[in-house]
Design a protein around this motif. Structure first.
Motif, PDB file in Angstrom:
ATOM      1  N   VAL A  83       0.833  -1.205   0.000  1.00  0.00           N
ATOM      2  CA  VAL A  83       0.000   0.000   0.000  1.00  0.00           C
ATOM      3  C   VAL A  83       0.868   1.257   0.000  1.00  0.00           C
ATOM      4  O   VAL A  83       0.563   2.234  -0.690  1.00  0.00           O
ATOM      5  CB  VAL A  83      -0.958  -0.018   1.204  1.00  0.00           C
ATOM      6  N   SER A  84       1.970   1.242   0.746  1.00  0.00           N
ATOM      7  CA  SER A  84       2.878   2.397   0.744  1.00  0.00           C
ATOM      8  C   SER A  84       3.506   2.588  -0.636  1.00  0.00           C
ATOM      9  O   SER A  84       3.630   3.724  -1.120  1.00  0.00           O
ATOM     10  CB  SER A  84       3.966   2.212   1.798  1.00  0.00           C
ATOM     11  N   THR A  85       3.899   1.494  -1.269  1.00  0.00           N
ATOM     12  CA  THR A  85       4.463   1.584  -2.619  1.00  0.00           C
ATOM     13  C   THR A  85       3.440   2.154  -3.582  1.00  0.00           C
ATOM     14  O   THR A  85       3.764   2.997  -4.437  1.00  0.00           O
ATOM     15  CB  THR A  85       4.933   0.201  -3.100  1.00  0.00           C
ATOM     16  N   ALA A  86       2.178   1.713  -3.478  1.00  0.00           N
ATOM     17  CA  ALA A  86       1.135   2.234  -4.350  1.00  0.00           C
ATOM     18  C   ALA A  86       0.928   3.725  -4.130  1.00  0.00           C
ATOM     19  O   ALA A  86       0.689   4.477  -5.080  1.00  0.00           O
ATOM     20  CB  ALA A  86      -0.166   1.472  -4.116  1.00  0.00           C
ATOM     21  N   THR A  87       1.042   4.176  -2.882  1.00  0.00           N
ATOM     22  CA  THR A  87       0.892   5.597  -2.573  1.00  0.00           C
ATOM     23  C   THR A  87       2.021   6.412  -3.198  1.00  0.00           C
ATOM     24  O   THR A  87       1.789   7.463  -3.813  1.00  0.00           O
ATOM     25  CB  THR A  87       0.875   5.817  -1.050  1.00  0.00           C
ATOM     26  N   LEU A  88       3.257   5.918  -3.046  1.00  0.00           N
ATOM     27  CA  LEU A  88       4.393   6.609  -3.668  1.00  0.00           C
ATOM     28  C   LEU A  88       4.288   6.585  -5.183  1.00  0.00           C
ATOM     29  O   LEU A  88       4.609   7.571  -5.864  1.00  0.00           O
ATOM     30  CB  LEU A  88       5.707   5.955  -3.227  1.00  0.00           C
ATOM     31  N   CYS A  89       3.831   5.459  -5.725  1.00  0.00           N
ATOM     32  CA  CYS A  89       3.666   5.342  -7.174  1.00  0.00           C
ATOM     33  C   CYS A  89       2.628   6.342  -7.670  1.00  0.00           C
ATOM     34  O   CYS A  89       2.826   6.982  -8.711  1.00  0.00           O
ATOM     35  CB  CYS A  89       3.258   3.918  -7.543  1.00  0.00           C
ATOM     36  N   ASN A 110       7.168  14.035  -4.303  1.00  0.00           N
ATOM     37  CA  ASN A 110       7.921  14.636  -3.196  1.00  0.00           C
ATOM     38  C   ASN A 110       7.063  14.744  -1.936  1.00  0.00           C
ATOM     39  O   ASN A 110       7.516  14.445  -0.829  1.00  0.00           O
ATOM     40  CB  ASN A 110       8.441  16.019  -3.600  1.00  0.00           C
ATOM     41  N   GLU A 111       5.810  15.169  -2.112  1.00  0.00           N
ATOM     42  CA  GLU A 111       4.935  15.294  -0.948  1.00  0.00           C
ATOM     43  C   GLU A 111       4.648  13.926  -0.340  1.00  0.00           C
ATOM     44  O   GLU A 111       4.657  13.762   0.887  1.00  0.00           O
ATOM     45  CB  GLU A 111       3.618  15.970  -1.328  1.00  0.00           C
ATOM     46  N   ALA A 112       4.399  12.926  -1.190  1.00  0.00           N
ATOM     47  CA  ALA A 112       4.116  11.588  -0.674  1.00  0.00           C
ATOM     48  C   ALA A 112       5.284  11.058   0.139  1.00  0.00           C
ATOM     49  O   ALA A 112       5.101  10.519   1.242  1.00  0.00           O
ATOM     50  CB  ALA A 112       3.798  10.635  -1.837  1.00  0.00           C
ATOM     51  N   VAL A 113       6.489  11.204  -0.377  1.00  0.00           N
ATOM     52  CA  VAL A 113       7.674  10.722   0.333  1.00  0.00           C
ATOM     53  C   VAL A 113       7.855  11.468   1.649  1.00  0.00           C
ATOM     54  O   VAL A 113       8.060  10.852   2.709  1.00  0.00           O
ATOM     55  CB  VAL A 113       8.938  10.864  -0.541  1.00  0.00           C
ATOM     56  N   GLU A 114       7.777  12.795   1.572  1.00  0.00           N
ATOM     57  CA  GLU A 114       8.037  13.594   2.777  1.00  0.00           C
ATOM     58  C   GLU A 114       7.007  13.328   3.866  1.00  0.00           C
ATOM     59  O   GLU A 114       7.356  13.145   5.040  1.00  0.00           O
ATOM     60  CB  GLU A 114       8.064  15.082   2.414  1.00  0.00           C
ATOM     61  N   GLY A 159       7.300   8.017   9.795  1.00  0.00           N
ATOM     62  CA  GLY A 159       7.945   6.742  10.059  1.00  0.00           C
ATOM     63  C   GLY A 159       7.573   5.602   9.131  1.00  0.00           C
ATOM     64  O   GLY A 159       7.827   4.435   9.449  1.00  0.00           O
ATOM     65  N   ASP A 160       7.008   5.894   7.960  1.00  0.00           N
ATOM     66  CA  ASP A 160       6.698   4.838   6.999  1.00  0.00           C
ATOM     67  C   ASP A 160       8.006   4.287   6.421  1.00  0.00           C
ATOM     68  O   ASP A 160       8.776   5.012   5.789  1.00  0.00           O
ATOM     69  CB  ASP A 160       5.809   5.405   5.882  1.00  0.00           C
ATOM     70  N   ASP A 161       8.278   3.003   6.627  1.00  0.00           N
ATOM     71  CA  ASP A 161       9.561   2.412   6.232  1.00  0.00           C
ATOM     72  C   ASP A 161       9.786   2.478   4.728  1.00  0.00           C
ATOM     73  O   ASP A 161      10.917   2.697   4.266  1.00  0.00           O
ATOM     74  CB  ASP A 161       9.632   0.951   6.690  1.00  0.00           C
ATOM     75  N   THR A 162       8.751   2.258   3.935  1.00  0.00           N
ATOM     76  CA  THR A 162       8.892   2.284   2.475  1.00  0.00           C
ATOM     77  C   THR A 162       9.277   3.676   2.004  1.00  0.00           C
ATOM     78  O   THR A 162      10.155   3.840   1.142  1.00  0.00           O
ATOM     79  CB  THR A 162       7.584   1.839   1.808  1.00  0.00           C
ATOM     80  N   ALA A 163       8.646   4.700   2.573  1.00  0.00           N
ATOM     81  CA  ALA A 163       8.971   6.074   2.205  1.00  0.00           C
ATOM     82  C   ALA A 163      10.367   6.460   2.675  1.00  0.00           C
ATOM     83  O   ALA A 163      11.106   7.168   1.970  1.00  0.00           O
ATOM     84  CB  ALA A 163       7.931   7.026   2.783  1.00  0.00           C
TER      85      ALA A 163
END
Length: 508
Positions: free
Chosen positions: A359-365, A466-470, A476-480
């Protein structure tokens, strides 16, 4: 290796694709020109009738069991395969072209008779109506009681007019795509309600001498109107003939059982050409839909004066979205549906999916798709190409997903169907061109950082990479955090990635 988006990598690819379409050729579609393997810098101007047929009871099949287990997936895939093989036979016998068969939705083109013939448009529309009724009649008898497969309830939408035919341009899944109002409006007619029947836009109604309807999507053709079209079209093939041929084909080439196995992530490495009912993939994944908002209106504005720009914009954006999804985030594109990309993402092992990471990867994607989209518009604008009012609507959901190919040997079509696939499409449709929405299961499965980002409404505006990662990394999201470390390991790229691109809200 951390999955991430980088500005310079995206910019280089976009600039290369812009050069690929520096010179574009538009050709009128006449006679039996091939629509296969159309080069990226070419398009056909096609005057034809577009037919969309939606199977209304697909959701019922997916909900035949309380839990979304193998039973409902197996029955749903068999349901689609039985009906697809019947429709394939109808189109072949009626000289219509299958454009796409996307889960419950068929898109077909009726291009004959060509415009040189008198009353060509009216003849095409009547032929489309006759084909639509044949599809409805046949699919009402192609269930399988022994396998608990019901007949299909079908709703058909039809429109007529000019569209641009291009190709998806990717190996292993080439098919024509039609850009413009008739394909889009036919789809809206078929998807415009839950009642079966045949629904024509006012353009199509006027072409065959019917009065305009105040609400076309609520005005099905009458039995008499359909019969009149059937008599005029004289298809030369009956429901009984199609059914007999369909049954004989099933006897000689039985579908076989759908057998499920997992693919070891990432899904990018999945070879779709190897998929069959006996080799169907099923695992928890994220389904992502990314749709170019406002593109149908954009095509309508430019199709007469600057159709070349339509091809340029579509090719550049499509290629970049595909690259981000496939190369940057190791996803598997299932198909392009007009101006929309559908794909699946999965993180984990051969045995299990890592729900939170997926889910975190999908959010960053999703953020990366928007960043690349904005960058593509910026660079197209630098070339003097109008891109105003275009946006990107993104929706995604998490859950058990299937990936297979349906149909006959030598003519199989990709299929990924599940409750999550339908929900991800629905999430995308509730977004405007600067919004990203997350489905309820993905929201629940994600990290607290993901849930906080999307909030209780499960939708966020202007979410770029950039906003998603930050935002995720800060909580504390490990994927980000891994993606951020990878980006800032090269200072020059990190600095470049901070460039500000004019947001969608300022371009409307």
């Amino acid at each position: 290796m951390a999955k991430n988006w980088k500005h310079d990598r995206a910019a280089d690819h976009i600039e290369k694709k812009i050069k690929d379409v520096e010179t574009v050729t538009i050709v009128d579609y006449v006679r039996d020109m091939s629509l296969e393997n159309i080069p990226a810098n070419k398009a056909f101007r096609v005057d034809g009738v577009h037919l969309y047929a939606d199977i209304l009871n697909l959701t019922d099949m997916l909900n035949v069991t309380a839990d979304e287990g193998v039973t409902c997936h197996r029955r749903t895939l068999r349901f689609l395969n039985l009906h697809y093989r019947a429709v394939h036979r109808i189109l072949a016998r009626c000289d219509a072209r299958r454009v796409d068969f996307h889960n419950q939705r068929l898109h077909a083109l009726i291009a004959k008779p060509y415009n040189a013939e008198n009353d060509a448009e009216a003849k095409r529309v009547r032929r489309a109506v006759a084909i639509a009724q044949l599809i409805i009649d046949v699919l009402h008898e192609t269930g399988d009681d022994d396998e608990h497969i019901p007949d299909a309830d079908v709703r058909v939408g039809i429109d007529t007019g000019e569209a641009l035919a291009v190709n998806n341009g990717r190996r292993g899944g080439r098919e024509p795509l039609f850009l413009g109002e008739p394909a889009n409006h036919a789809a809206k007619m078929s998807g415009g309600g839950s009642n079966p029947g045949i629904y024509l836009t006012n353009n199509a109604r006027l072409a065959i001498g019917l009065a305009e309807a105040a609400r076309p999507a609520n005005t099905p053709l009458t039995t008499a109107e359909i019969a009149s079209c059937q008599d005029a079209a004289d298809l030369g093939v009956s429901k009984e003939t199609i059914m007999a041929e369909w049954r004989e084909d099933l006897r000689k080439n039985p579908i076989g059982s759908f057998e499920f196995s997992r693919h070891t992530p990432p899904l990018r490495t999945l070879d779709m050409t190897t998929l069959t009912p006996a080799n169907t993939k099923r695992q928890e994944s994220a389904s992502v839909y990314a749709d170019i908002d406002g593109f149908t209106a954009y095509v309508a504005r430019h199709i007469e004066e600057t159709p070349e720009d339509v091809v340029r914009v579509f090719h550049v954006i499509r290629a970049e979205l595909d690259r981000v999804f496939t190369c940057d985030f190791d996803g598997r594109r299932i198909r392009f549906i007009g101006d929309c990309l559908h794909g699946l993402l999965c993180d984990g092992t051969v045995h299990t999916t890592d729900d939170k990471e997926t889910v975190s990867t999908a959010t960053l994607c999703a953020g990366a798709l928007r960043s690349s989209f904005e960058l593509a518009l910026e660079k197209l604008g630098d070339e003097g190409i109008d891109t105003d009012s275009l946006g990107l609507a993104i929706g995604f959901e998490f859950g058990p997903m299937t990936i297979t190919r349906l149909g006959m040997q030598g003519d199989r079509v990709r299929c990924s169907v599940s409750r999550g696939v339908l929900t991800s499409e629905a999430e995308q449709t509730r977004c405007s061109g600067d919004e990203t929405a997350i489905g309820p299961l993905a929201h629940d499965a994600g990290t607290k950082a993901v849930r906080d980002l999307f909030g209780s409404g499960r939708k966020v505006k202007s979410l770029d990479y950039n906003e998603a990662v930050e935002v995720l990394a800060e909580k504390g999201d490990d994927t980000a955090l891994a993606a951020k470390r990878a980006a800032f390991s090269t200072p020059a790229i990190a600095a470049a990635s901070e460039r500000i691109i004019r947001p969608y809200s300022e371009r409307k």
